[in-house]
Design a protein around this motif. Structure first.
Motif, PDB file in Angstrom:
ATOM      1  N   ASP A  25     -25.430  -4.903  17.758  1.00  0.00           N
ATOM      2  CA  ASP A  25     -25.945  -6.519  17.976  1.00  0.00           C
ATOM      3  C   ASP A  25     -25.789  -7.321  18.743  1.00  0.00           C
ATOM      4  OD1 ASP A  25     -27.717  -5.239  16.927  1.00  0.00           O
ATOM      5  OD2 ASP A  25     -28.583  -5.910  15.013  1.00  0.00           O
ATOM      6  N   GLY A  79     -25.220  -7.848  22.095  1.00  0.00           N
ATOM      7  CA  GLY A  79     -26.113  -8.282  22.879  1.00  0.00           C
ATOM      8  C   GLY A  79     -26.492  -9.527  22.605  1.00  0.00           C
ATOM      9  N   CYS A  80     -26.251 -10.186  21.261  1.00  0.00           N
ATOM     10  CA  CYS A  80     -26.567 -11.989  21.119  1.00  0.00           C
ATOM     11  C   CYS A  80     -25.588 -12.831  22.040  1.00  0.00           C
ATOM     12  CB  CYS A  80     -26.096 -12.358  19.245  1.00  0.00           C
ATOM     13  SG  CYS A  80     -26.695 -13.960  18.865  1.00  0.00           S
ATOM     14  N   ARG A 105     -26.043 -11.134  26.621  1.00  0.00           N
ATOM     15  CA  ARG A 105     -27.112 -10.333  26.385  1.00  0.00           C
ATOM     16  C   ARG A 105     -26.415  -8.451  27.047  1.00  0.00           C
ATOM     17  NH1 ARG A 105     -29.483  -9.461  31.181  1.00  0.00           N
ATOM     18  NH2 ARG A 105     -32.002  -9.221  30.947  1.00  0.00           N
ATOM     19  N   PRO A 161     -26.191  -5.200  25.163  1.00  0.00           N
ATOM     20  CA  PRO A 161     -26.333  -4.477  23.872  1.00  0.00           C
ATOM     21  C   PRO A 161     -25.409  -3.808  23.371  1.00  0.00           C
ATOM     22  CG  PRO A 161     -27.915  -3.609  25.893  1.00  0.00           C
ATOM     23  CD  PRO A 161     -27.082  -4.667  25.882  1.00  0.00           C
ATOM     24  N   SER A 182     -29.995  -1.811  20.088  1.00  0.00           N
ATOM     25  CA  SER A 182     -29.717  -3.371  19.734  1.00  0.00           C
ATOM     26  C   SER A 182     -30.494  -3.389  21.289  1.00  0.00           C
ATOM     27  CB  SER A 182     -28.892  -3.784  19.871  1.00  0.00           C
ATOM     28  OG  SER A 182     -27.698  -3.171  18.811  1.00  0.00           O
ATOM     29  N   ALA A 183     -31.177  -2.871  22.367  1.00  0.00           N
ATOM     30  CA  ALA A 183     -32.298  -3.210  23.309  1.00  0.00           C
ATOM     31  C   ALA A 183     -33.032  -3.296  23.551  1.00  0.00           C
ATOM     32  CB  ALA A 183     -32.139  -1.677  24.129  1.00  0.00           C
ATOM     33  N   THR A 193     -32.710  -7.507  22.886  1.00  0.00           N
ATOM     34  CA  THR A 193     -31.658  -7.877  23.378  1.00  0.00           C
ATOM     35  C   THR A 193     -31.486 -10.073  23.733  1.00  0.00           C
ATOM     36  OG1 THR A 193     -29.215  -6.287  23.388  1.00  0.00           O
ATOM     37  CG2 THR A 193     -29.971  -8.126  24.351  1.00  0.00           C
ATOM     38  N   TYR A 232     -30.452 -13.282  22.691  1.00  0.00           N
ATOM     39  CA  TYR A 232     -29.705 -13.789  23.884  1.00  0.00           C
ATOM     40  C   TYR A 232     -30.095 -14.848  23.763  1.00  0.00           C
ATOM     41  CZ  TYR A 232     -26.932 -14.796  28.023  1.00  0.00           C
ATOM     42  OH  TYR A 232     -26.064 -15.374  28.455  1.00  0.00           O
TER      43      TYR A 232
END
Length: 498
Positions: A73, A76-77, A80, A82, A87-88, A91, A95
């Motif tokens: 994560d 991803g955060c 952007r 993952p 986590s996708a 995401t 983000y």
């Protein structure tokens, strides 16, 4: 009670403590690197388990996978991108929170609800293992077809754009899933004479391409992007108690979805996260806020992916049937260490089972301090100039794609999907729906063809079985929902005109 005391003694050794701590740090790092999955993290640990005791060996698999699922994560955060397929699903949501200056709230929510989900999943594994396994075994290819199709229909629910565009993107993903000979007929499709395409297209290059490379391309054509707030993170867990109170129903629903889907062989944390996020948006009082930095979906899907991880051990321990790719690796380690899966494992080696439960709980408790440390280290990514960060990210994407199977062609696929993802986003097509089509496509086709072979072409068994009927109803609802919304809007528009 004697078995529990023996289990505590088995876990309270220096070897197990070192194995848990080392594999936790290792899983955190691997999961946070784009393109390197939790499955890859556990697979690379298998040679090391040869030299460990049974409990220490299984502890490395449990701990590293739990940490990697969470730490996916983080990129991803912040970027952007993952880190893992699980986590996708959320995401874009996390983000968007980062761009609003709420990076620590988003990462804290991922950490907090992942740990809670892991503990709830462990309790479910301890209490409901036999019942959940019985439900899982009652699933045949008919039920799996509807379940995978329902997961695919989530594309229309998670999309912020037009449902028609979401369906189009999902269909493109299904087309990509058709490539290769890994289909029930064993016939090469869309390979164009290229031997590299005979094995099909793995979901990971598609995921890395459409999320990471497309982001890099956007940076190239946007020389002055809006800056992401770069500051020292405050308390990572601040506000999580408030989120727990506000979204208590979503948290428990995500935990239940994760456990139930995790207990189904072949489903795993990826499907659990997608279904939980789509469910959260479907039943939310403010669905229009999803995708704009709203934590509601993040809470539910974050709880689901880690509870699914524990749920996947139900069929693995009771019947030797892998719940996902991670437990498939774990089953091999269990056999290698003499802990043969089966109902007798719970009676003849009850102390070993209690030891595994303790390891699960320790891993999820350890996730909190190590996760906070990892997040604080990762915050420096926001300070790196984009001119420096983007080439490094591109290099990581290429290395991660190549590492899947030591195949240079995977790097080419990442580049191609990067261009596709960039063009799709410029025209308002959700890339998440494309990835969902690639992930679910093979499962949909294989279960459909297998079911038709079983029924000799008869479609009645798809709707005659009780569980299959329920899943069919849910799938049809998800499929027809955008049409119903469109019709209602059309009916209301003349009234507004008056």
């Amino acid at each position: 009670m004697n078995s529990l005391l023996e289990a505590i003694a088995m876990v309270s050794t220096v070897e197990v403590a070192i194995a848990i701590l080392a594999s936790a740090v290792y899983g955190m790092v691997i999961g946070a690197l784009p393109g390197l999955t939790a499955t890859m993290a556990t697979a690379l640990l298998v040679p090391i388990t040869f030299y460990l005791s049974p409990i220490a060996a299984v502890a490395t698999i449990i701990t590293s996978s739990a940490m990697a699922i969470f730490s996916g994560d983080i990129p991803g955060c912040l970027m952007r991108i993952p880190g893992t397929p699980a986590s996708a699903a959320y995401t874009d949501e996390s983000y968007a929170m980062t761009r609003k200056g709420q990076a620590e709230l988003a990462l804290g929510a991922s950490l907090w609800f992942s740990a809670i989900g892991g503990i709830v999943g462990t309790v479910a594994l301890m209490v409901m293992a036999p019942a959940l396994a019985e439900i899982a075994l009652s699933f045949s290819t008919f039920e799996y077809f509807w379940l995978s199709l329902l997961g695919l229909m989530c594309a229309t629910l998670v999309a912020r754009s037009s449902p028609i565009k979401a369906i189009a993107a999902a269909l493109l993903g299904l087309l990509v899933a058709c490539v290769g000979i890994e289909n029930p007929g064993g016939v090469p499709r869309f390979t164009f004479g290229n031997t590299d395409l005979l094995g099909g297209i793995e979901p990971l290059p598609a995921l890395v391409g459409v999320f990471a490379v497309s982001e890099i391309m956007r940076a190239m054509v946007s020389p002055l992007p809006p800056p992401i707030p770069s500051r020292k993170f405050g308390s990572i867990l601040a506000g999580q108690i408030d989120l727990t109170r506000r979204f208590q129903k979503q948290m428990w629903r995500g935990n239940i979805i994760g456990v139930l889907i995790g207990a189904l062989p072949g489903a795993g944390a990826d499907m659990a996260a997608w279904v939980a996020y789509a469910t959260s948006k479907r039943f939310s009082k403010t669905p229009e806020k999803f995708g704009t930095g709203h934590p509601e979906g993040l809470v539910e899907s974050g709880a689901a992916n880690n509870s699914a991880l524990a749920g996947g051990w139900v069929p693995a321990l009771l019947f030797g049937i892998p719940g996902d790719t991670i437990t498939a690796i774990a089953i091999g380690v269990l056999y290698m260490k003499g802990l043969n899966p089966g109902p007798t494992l719970f009676t003849e080696k009850a102390s070993s089972m209690y030891a595994l439960y303790i390891v699960f709980i320790l891993a999820n408790l350890l996730m909190l301090p190590l996760g906070i440390l990892m997040i604080r280290v990762s915050r420096h990514v926001l300070k790196v100039p984009r001119a420096v960060a983007m080439p490094l990210i591109l290099l990581l994407c290429a290395v991660g794609a190549f590492a899947i199977g030591n195949n240079p062609f995977a790097v080419v696929l990442v580049a191609v999907f990067g261009i596709v993802g960039y063009m799709m986003e410029r025209n308002g097509y959700p890339v998440a729906a494309l990835v969902l089509g690639v992930v679910m496509g093979t499962m949909v086709e294989q279960n459909l063809v297998s079911s038709l072979i079983k029924s000799d072409g008869d479609i009645l068994p798809f709707i005659e079985r009780p569980i299959s009927t329920g899943l069919a109803a849910l799938t049809m609802t998800a499929l027809l929902w955008p049409v119903a919304v469109w019709i209602i809007r059309r009916l209301r528009s003349p009234e507004r005109a008056r």
